[in-house]
Design an enzyme around this catalytic site. Structure first.
Site, PDB file in Angstrom:
ATOM      1  CE1 TYR A  12      -3.045   3.081   0.750  1.00  0.00           C
ATOM      2  CE2 TYR A  12      -2.537   2.844   3.083  1.00  0.00           C
ATOM      3  CZ  TYR A  12      -3.140   3.542   2.062  1.00  0.00           C
ATOM      4  OH  TYR A  12      -3.840   4.682   2.330  1.00  0.00           O
ATOM      5  N   GLY A  38       1.956  -8.258  -1.206  1.00  0.00           N
ATOM      6  CA  GLY A  38       1.914  -7.185  -2.202  1.00  0.00           C
ATOM      7  C   GLY A  38       1.135  -7.594  -3.443  1.00  0.00           C
ATOM      8  CB  ALA A  76       9.668  -5.925   2.628  1.00  0.00           C
ATOM      9  CG  ASN A  94       7.988 -11.054   6.780  1.00  0.00           C
ATOM     10  OD1 ASN A  94       8.633 -11.585   5.886  1.00  0.00           O
ATOM     11  ND2 ASN A  94       7.216 -10.011   6.583  1.00  0.00           N
ATOM     12  CE1 TYR A 143       3.751  -3.395  11.480  1.00  0.00           C
ATOM     13  CE2 TYR A 143       2.691  -1.725  12.830  1.00  0.00           C
ATOM     14  CZ  TYR A 143       3.339  -2.088  11.673  1.00  0.00           C
ATOM     15  OH  TYR A 143       3.577  -1.139  10.704  1.00  0.00           O
ATOM     16  CG  PHE A 171       0.908   9.374  14.052  1.00  0.00           C
ATOM     17  CD1 PHE A 171       2.286   9.543  13.903  1.00  0.00           C
ATOM     18  CD2 PHE A 171       0.393   9.387  15.337  1.00  0.00           C
ATOM     19  CE1 PHE A 171       3.125   9.756  15.010  1.00  0.00           C
ATOM     20  CE2 PHE A 171       1.222   9.608  16.447  1.00  0.00           C
ATOM     21  CZ  PHE A 171       2.583   9.792  16.278  1.00  0.00           C
ATOM     22  CG  HIS A 191      -5.923  -0.345   8.470  1.00  0.00           C
ATOM     23  ND1 HIS A 191      -5.282  -1.287   7.707  1.00  0.00           N
ATOM     24  CD2 HIS A 191      -5.078  -0.030   9.472  1.00  0.00           C
ATOM     25  CE1 HIS A 191      -4.079  -1.516   8.215  1.00  0.00           C
ATOM     26  NE2 HIS A 191      -3.927  -0.763   9.302  1.00  0.00           N
ATOM     27  CB  ILE A 209     -18.147   2.352  17.063  1.00  0.00           C
ATOM     28  CG1 ILE A 209     -18.744   3.125  15.889  1.00  0.00           C
ATOM     29  CG2 ILE A 209     -17.268   3.248  17.918  1.00  0.00           C
ATOM     30  CD1 ILE A 209     -19.533   4.370  16.311  1.00  0.00           C
TER      31      ILE A 209
HETATM   32  N1  UFG Z   1     -11.908   0.941  14.556  1.00  0.00           N
HETATM   33  C1  UFG Z   1     -13.267   0.738  14.745  1.00  0.00           C
HETATM   34  N2  UFG Z   1     -13.899  -0.173  13.963  1.00  0.00           N
HETATM   35  C2  UFG Z   1     -13.275  -0.897  12.999  1.00  0.00           C
HETATM   36  C3  UFG Z   1     -11.873  -0.689  12.807  1.00  0.00           C
HETATM   37  C4  UFG Z   1     -11.236   0.239  13.610  1.00  0.00           C
HETATM   38  O1  UFG Z   1     -13.884   1.360  15.594  1.00  0.00           O
HETATM   39  O2  UFG Z   1     -13.919  -1.709  12.331  1.00  0.00           O
HETATM   40  C5  UFG Z   1     -11.238   1.936  15.380  1.00  0.00           C
HETATM   41  C6  UFG Z   1     -10.076   1.354  16.160  1.00  0.00           C
HETATM   42  O3  UFG Z   1     -10.533   0.862  17.384  1.00  0.00           O
HETATM   43  C7  UFG Z   1      -9.174   2.574  16.281  1.00  0.00           C
HETATM   44  C8  UFG Z   1      -9.453   3.409  15.023  1.00  0.00           C
HETATM   45  O4  UFG Z   1     -10.682   2.900  14.519  1.00  0.00           O
HETATM   46  O5  UFG Z   1      -9.548   3.325  17.388  1.00  0.00           O
HETATM   47  C9  UFG Z   1      -8.395   3.234  13.972  1.00  0.00           C
HETATM   48  O6  UFG Z   1      -8.159   1.861  13.774  1.00  0.00           O
HETATM   49  P1  UFG Z   1      -7.240   1.284  12.601  1.00  0.00           P
HETATM   50  O7  UFG Z   1      -7.233  -0.205  12.733  1.00  0.00           O
HETATM   51  O8  UFG Z   1      -7.643   1.882  11.315  1.00  0.00           O
HETATM   52  O9  UFG Z   1      -5.822   1.882  12.937  1.00  0.00           O
HETATM   53  P2  UFG Z   1      -4.971   1.744  14.292  1.00  0.00           P
HETATM   54  O10 UFG Z   1      -4.964   3.116  14.893  1.00  0.00           O
HETATM   55  O11 UFG Z   1      -5.370   0.629  15.147  1.00  0.00           O
HETATM   56  O12 UFG Z   1      -3.602   1.308  13.656  1.00  0.00           O
HETATM   57  C10 UFG Z   1      -2.678   2.223  13.187  1.00  0.00           C
HETATM   58  C11 UFG Z   1      -1.818   1.603  12.110  1.00  0.00           C
HETATM   59  C12 UFG Z   1      -1.028   0.456  12.652  1.00  0.00           C
HETATM   60  C13 UFG Z   1      -0.298   0.880  13.855  1.00  0.00           C
HETATM   61  C14 UFG Z   1      -1.212   1.486  14.871  1.00  0.00           C
HETATM   62  C15 UFG Z   1      -0.514   2.052  16.053  1.00  0.00           C
HETATM   63  O13 UFG Z   1      -2.637   1.167  11.067  1.00  0.00           O
HETATM   64  O14 UFG Z   1      -0.122   0.029  11.658  1.00  0.00           O
HETATM   65  O15 UFG Z   1      -1.896   2.583  14.257  1.00  0.00           O
HETATM   66  O16 UFG Z   1      -1.337   1.977  17.170  1.00  0.00           O
HETATM   67  F1  UFG Z   1       0.336  -0.167  14.425  1.00  0.00           F
END
Ligand code: UFG
Length: 332
Positions: A12, A38, A76, A94, A143, A171, A191, A209
């Site tokens: 991505y 990928g 990667a 990995n 991770y 972020f 995500h 949520i």
């Molecule tokens: N969320 C929901 N519902 C969903 C998916 C996510 O409410 O279906 C919330 C999560 O709880 C979080 C926010 O949306 O509060 C964002 O979640 P993401 O999974 O999109 O992203 P994160 O913040 O968990 O993850 C990001 C990066 C990771 C990294 C992390 C660091 O994508 O690579 O921040 O905390 F490790």
């Protein structure tokens, strides 16, 4: 023109950086990707593509020599936080061991500049925001820990062999390039923004949520969303910084603005013009309440300026990708 090897260039953020390098006046990308996660279609035919695994240090060295590579941008990695908790050895193997062999290959070939894809996850739950680069590192998931181990490994290589690296701590990467032909396609997708948009287009039934009892104004988690096109530019600036003699360093990359999960859902309804089902569920383990970057150092040292990171532009560009590719790269 300097040739840059992009490991994970079919992923991505990697594919968006490859696009930016190919469009730049100074750099030509060469992609090195195993295609385990990928997508070959994410890399234009005009860009040299090497199918390979970073675990094979000799092959990495051979590739670096063959293409006269000036520096490496290293994406990667496996990046699913949940999976990293249930299968940690897969991630250490990995991400950590793979990078170890990549660094060995670079040493063998005499390439000493690397821009590394790190993460805000190295900070864990911060004591305050905005988060600065010198805040404590307490990752709450495997991770994030693998990325922190790699940062430390690179620091040791700077001290011992003179490796120069820039660790970029993203972020929440989001959005897609203009035109809608490359975008975010993870399997499984975890995500927030892609899941919201898949719900808006009817590919998913609802968006959940995760947690409404956080200590935030509306009870849902707050994140700092940064456009992938802005991230791509930061990699180019970081490579220039290293090639101009900049010393090993760490940089946060965020928009410095926070949006709650509820705010993101509302913004997506507005941008897409679609209404959809929203369910409130319990917290997801390991999610910090608020993550907002200070990107002052990136702005000052690298001259980085995010230009595409309004929430509307992020969601609109991601929507364009999803509308064109409702099932990602696999089924067009
Ligand atoms: N969320 C929901 N519902 C969903 C998916 C996510 O409410 O279906 C919330 C999560 O709880 C979080 C926010 O949306 O509060 C964002 O979640 P993401 O999974 O999109 O992203 P994160 O913040 O968990 O993850 C990001 C990066 C990771 C990294 C992390 C660091 O994508 O690579 O921040 O905390 F490790």
């Amino acid at each position: 023109m300097e040739n840059i090897l992009v490991t994970g260039g079919a992923g991505y953020i990697g594919s968006h950086t490859v696009k930016a390098l190919a469009e730049s006046d100074e750099f030509s990308p060469v992609v090195f990707d195993s295609l385990v996660t990928g997508h070959r279609e994410a890399v234009p035919e005009s860009v040299p593509f090497v199918k390979g695994d970073i675990h094979d240090g000799d092959f990495v060295a051979e590739t670096l020599e063959k293409y006269h590579i000036a520096g490496v941008i290293h994406f990667a990695a496996f990046s699913l936080v949940g999976e990293s908790m249930t299968n940690p050895l897969k991630y250490y193997n990995n991400n950590v061991e793979g990078t170890l062999h990549l660094l060995e290959g670079m040493k063998q070939a005499g390439v000493d500049k690397i821009v590394f894809s790190s993460t805000a996850a190295v900070y864990g739950e911060p004591e305050k925001t905005p988060i600065m680069e010198d805040f404590p590192h307490n990752p709450t998931n495997v991770y994030g820990r693998t990325k922190l181990v790699i940062e430390n490994m690179m620091r040791d290589c700077t001290n011992a062999y003179g490796l120069q690296y820039a660790a970029l701590r993203y972020f929440n990467a989001a959005g897609a390039a203009e035109g809608g032909y490359i975008g975010e396609d993870h399997n499984p997708e975890t995500h927030l923004i892609p899941l919201i948009l898949k719900t808006a287009q009817g590919v998913r039934d609802h968006i959940s949520i995760y947690g409404t009892d956080y200590p935030t104004p509306d009870g849902t988690c707050i994140r700092d969303y940064i456009h992938v096109v802005d991230l791509a530019q930061a990699h180019i600036l970081a490579m220039k910084y290293l090639l101009q003699g900049g010393e090993s360093n760490y940089f946060n990359l965020g928009s410095e603005k926070g949006f709650s999960v509820r705010e993101m859902i509302e913004a997506a309804k507005k941008v897409t013009g679609k209404d959809f089902k929203v369910l409130e569920e319990g917290r997801r383990a390991g999610d910090p309440a608020v993550l907002i970057a200070s990107s002052q150092k990136s702005k000052k040292v690298l001259g980085w300026k995010p230009c595409h990171s309004s929430i509307e532009e992020i969601i609109a560009s991601a929507w364009n990708w999803h509308v064109n590719h409702p099932y990602g790269y696999s089924k067009k």
